[in-house]
Scaffold this motif. Structure first.
Motif, PDB file in Angstrom:
ATOM      1  N   THR A  49       0.853  -1.192   0.000  1.00 15.36           N
ATOM      2  CA  THR A  49       0.000   0.000   0.000  1.00 15.36           C
ATOM      3  C   THR A  49       0.888   1.242   0.000  1.00 15.36           C
ATOM      4  OG1 THR A  49      -0.112   0.236   2.407  1.00 15.36           O
ATOM      5  CG2 THR A  49      -1.755  -1.236   1.366  1.00 15.36           C
ATOM      6  N   GLU A  50       0.315   2.349  -0.422  1.00 12.84           N
ATOM      7  CA  GLU A  50       1.059   3.609  -0.388  1.00 12.84           C
ATOM      8  C   GLU A  50       1.448   3.955   1.049  1.00 12.84           C
ATOM      9  OE1 GLU A  50       3.139   6.873  -1.533  1.00 12.84           O
ATOM     10  OE2 GLU A  50       2.396   5.238  -2.796  1.00 12.84           O
ATOM     11  N   GLU A  51       0.562   3.662   1.976  1.00 13.62           N
ATOM     12  CA  GLU A  51       0.843   3.941   3.391  1.00 13.62           C
ATOM     13  C   GLU A  51       2.053   3.129   3.877  1.00 13.62           C
ATOM     14  OE1 GLU A  51      -1.719   4.570   7.480  1.00 13.62           O
ATOM     15  OE2 GLU A  51      -2.551   3.292   5.915  1.00 13.62           O
ATOM     16  N   GLN A  52       2.157   1.893   3.452  1.00 10.40           N
ATOM     17  CA  GLN A  52       3.312   1.069   3.821  1.00 10.40           C
ATOM     18  C   GLN A  52       4.589   1.646   3.211  1.00 10.40           C
ATOM     19  OE1 GLN A  52       1.712  -2.639   2.330  1.00 10.40           O
ATOM     20  NE2 GLN A  52       1.404  -3.434   4.408  1.00 10.40           N
ATOM     21  N   LYS A  53       4.516   2.045   1.956  1.00  8.22           N
ATOM     22  CA  LYS A  53       5.692   2.623   1.295  1.00  8.22           C
ATOM     23  C   LYS A  53       6.137   3.902   2.003  1.00  8.22           C
ATOM     24  CE  LYS A  53       4.485   0.686  -3.195  1.00  8.22           C
ATOM     25  NZ  LYS A  53       4.093   0.960  -4.589  1.00  8.22           N
ATOM     26  N   GLN A  54       5.185   4.760   2.357  1.00  9.19           N
ATOM     27  CA  GLN A  54       5.522   6.003   3.042  1.00  9.19           C
ATOM     28  C   GLN A  54       6.148   5.722   4.408  1.00  9.19           C
ATOM     29  OE1 GLN A  54       5.569   9.137   1.909  1.00  9.19           O
ATOM     30  NE2 GLN A  54       4.966   8.318  -0.074  1.00  9.19           N
TER      31      GLN A  54
END
Length: 131
Positions: A57-62
Motif C-alpha cells: 500500500t502507499e501507506e506502507q511505502k511512506q
C-alpha cells in the motif's frame, strides 16, 4: 467468525498474528529482499523506485521511506523482517528499538540493562480507566 483477541488490550503492543501477517505480506517480502546485496544497492540508489516494484500500500511505502518502524508494524510489518531495513541503513537492532521508543540508543540500552520498562500501568488498557 472472528477470533477473540484479548491481547488487543495490551497498550503499545501489536501482536504479529495471522491478520497482521496477511496485511503485511508484501511489506515483509520487500524486507526479506534486502538480504541480497544487489537488492540493497538498488534500494539505496532509488528507494521509491524499488518500493514501487512491490505491491504494498502507499501507506506502507511512506512508512518505509520515513523509517517509521512503529507505523510499519501497525501496517503488518514483522520486527524481524523490518530489521533488514535497519541493517541496510547500517543501524543495529538496538538503535532501531531506541528509535521506536523515542529514546536514544544509550537511553534504550540503559533501560534494558536495568530491567526494562515497569509493567505498572502497561499490562492492560483497562488499567488506565481509573486514571
Amino acid at each position: 467468525m472472528a477470533l477473540d483477541k484479548p491481547y488487543k488490550d495490551v497498550p503499545g503492543t501489536t501482536i504479529f498474528d495471522a491478520e497482521q501477517s496477511r496485511k503485511g505480506y508484501w511489506l515483509n517480502q520487500f524486507c526479506m529482499s534486502l538480504m541480497k546485496a544487489e537488492n540493497r544497492a538498488r534500494f539505496k540508489a532509488d528507494e521509491r523506485a524499488y518500493l514501487d516494484e512491490w505491491p504494498m500500500t502507499e501507506e506502507q511505502k511512506q512508512a518505509v521511506l520515513a523509517r517509521d518502524l512503529n507505523r510499519c508494524i501497525a501496517l503488518g510489518g514483522n520486527i524481524y523482517f523490518l530489521a533488514k531495513i535497519g541493517a541496510t541503513d547500517g543501524k543495529s537492532f538496538q538503535q532501531m528499538a531506541g528509535s521506536m521508543t523515542g529514546m536514544t540508543e544509550e537511553e534504550y540500552r540503559n533501560m534494558m540493562i536495568h530491567g526494562g520498562r515497569s509493567p505498572d500501568g502497561n499490562r492492560y488498557t483497562r488499567e488506565w480507566e481509573d486514571r
